[in-house]
Write an enzyme that holds these catalytic residues in place. Structure first.
Site: not given
Ligand code: GLU
Length: 417
Positions: A102
């Site tokens: 992240k």
């Molecule tokens: N931000 C989204 C999540 O928390 C999507 C992450 C992604 O698509 O890699 O799942």
């Protein structure tokens, strides 16, 4: 405010109690790598400004690190660590060949011009590009980031590495190699599970009232899906306001959408500024949405929304977590004791990362799937994950959250033998 990473580790502890082999879980208690930087950009007024930025690469046992980048004033390292850990669990719950990561920048993007936002987005890639890439770490959108930001990032990455590489990031615009169906995927996944549960309970959407906290990508799309399927949407909130229909008849949510699109927030509805606003009966502080008397509460904002302090006020019978980490472990325990059915984040919002994986795969294999193909591939993945989680929950008499953690951790690629 509870530290989200401590919360995440408490959730892991609960799963560890069921699994019983703590040594195997040690690896999941810390990230593989933390990248940190201060991104400096030239502001429109000629000054320079620095923004703290993070990318946490938590675990790549199952595949390249995968997870979004958040732009928010409250971003800090503990939050990004927690979110990257949840991505690790989430990708294992839906069994896609990706790990967990992240990113985040501590910034209020609403205070930036488009030019400043572009510089900041490109700045993130300049700082971290050596650790990103289709086989290493594949970012995506998260809170306050969107396809435009992904497009700037993929373009910057191409410039820095000397060749276009669409598979280095997902959630791009269709023109830049994005996947059809990605924009609605988070809500689509949650909605597939909701429909399945409604079927299991033998009730009709028309007989269920719902309120939705958060009107970003996930919340707004979920409102549309539920409204179109006949659920009575009786309340929505954004970061400034909640609007709740005390008559419980339900809004025409197309009007809510129009108000939001035309005015940027729901607050213009206070005082009936336009005819359309007259449908909004009560406008109140955003947290009031949590206390609304509805059957279903959809949490689609940020973490730590339901805590020990406000848990008593929750009247819903059923919660769907489209946001990551919206309920603290203490509040979660109290809600479970009350018999509340909670569809946990790592399952309920996993549609987003699943379609991100589809986007990555299409880019890698030079394919383009139709929107229907995307949805047809997403549905069984999400429903299998839900059915499997429900079976584990029943077998051990545990919550769906702990069950999702248990089945993720048992996946061979993550920690299994
Ligand atoms: N931000 C989204 C999540 O928390 C999507 C992450 C992604 O698509 O890699 O799942």
């Amino acid at each position: 405010m509870a530290n989200p990473f401590d919360n995440a580790m408490k959730q892991l502890d609960q799963a560890a109690e069921i699994i019983g082999d703590n040594d195997r879980l040690e690896e999941l208690r810390k990230p593989n790598k933390i990248l940190q930087a201060e991104i400096e950009i030239d502001m429109d007024d000629g000054t320079k400004k620095k923004f703290p930025a993070y990318r946490v690469q938590y675990n790549n046992n199952c595949g390249p690190y995968k997870g979004g980048i958040r732009f928010h004033p409250k971003v800090d390292l503990d939050e990004v660590k927690a979110l990257s850990f949840w991505m690790t669990i989430k990708t294992a719950v839906v069994e896609i060949p990706m790990g967990g990561g992240k990113g985040g920048i501590e910034v209020d993007p609403k205070q930036l011009s488009q030019t400043e936002l572009e510089k900041l987005s490109r700045g993130f890639v300049k700082e971290f590009y050596k650790d990103l890439g289709p086989d290493k770490d594949v970012p995506a959108p998260d809170v306050n980031t969107n396809s435009q930001i992904m497009d700037w990032m993929v373009d910057e990455y191409g410039k820095l590495t000397g060749k276009p590489q669409p598979a280095m990031i997902t959630g791009k615009s269709i023109e830049a190699g994005g996947s059809l169906g990605r924009a609605t995927a988070t809500a689509d996944g949650g909605f597939f599970i909701l429909k399945e549960i409604v079927k299991e309970l033998g009730v009709l959407p028309e007989d269920l009232t719902v309120v939705v906290q958060g009107y970003g990508n996930a919340g707004a799309n979920m409102v549309d899906l539920m409204y179109n399927a006949g659920f009575k949407v009786i309340g929505v909130s954004d970061s400034k306001n909640a609007v709740i229909d005390p008559t419980k008849q339900g809004f025409d949510t197309n009007i809510i959408k129009a108000i939001k699109q035309n005015h940027g927030s729901l607050d213009v509805c206070i005082g009936n500024e336009t005819d359309k606003c007259q449908i909004v009966h009560d406008a109140m502080p955003p947290h009031k949405i949590l206390e609304a008397d509805a059957d279903i509460l959809v949490l689609a904002a940020l973490e730590n929304q339901i805590t020990e302090e406000n848990v008593k006020e929750i009247k819903a019978r059923f919660i769907i977590e489209l946001a990551n980490g919206p309920i603290t472990p203490e509040a979660d325990q109290l809600l479970n004791d009350r018999g509340m059915l909670i569809i946990p984040d790592v399952l309920a919002n996993a549609g987003g990362v699943t379609v991100s994986y589809f986007e990555w795969k299409q880019n890698m294999e030079n394919q383009k799937w139709t929107e229907q193909e995307v949805k047809e591939k997403l549905k069984p993945i999400i429903l299998d994950a839900y059915n499997n989680t429900r079976d584990v929950a029943r077998k051990h008499n545990i919550s769906l959250r702990t069950a999702a953690f248990v089945s993720a951790i048992k996946k061979v690629c993550l920690t299994g033998e």
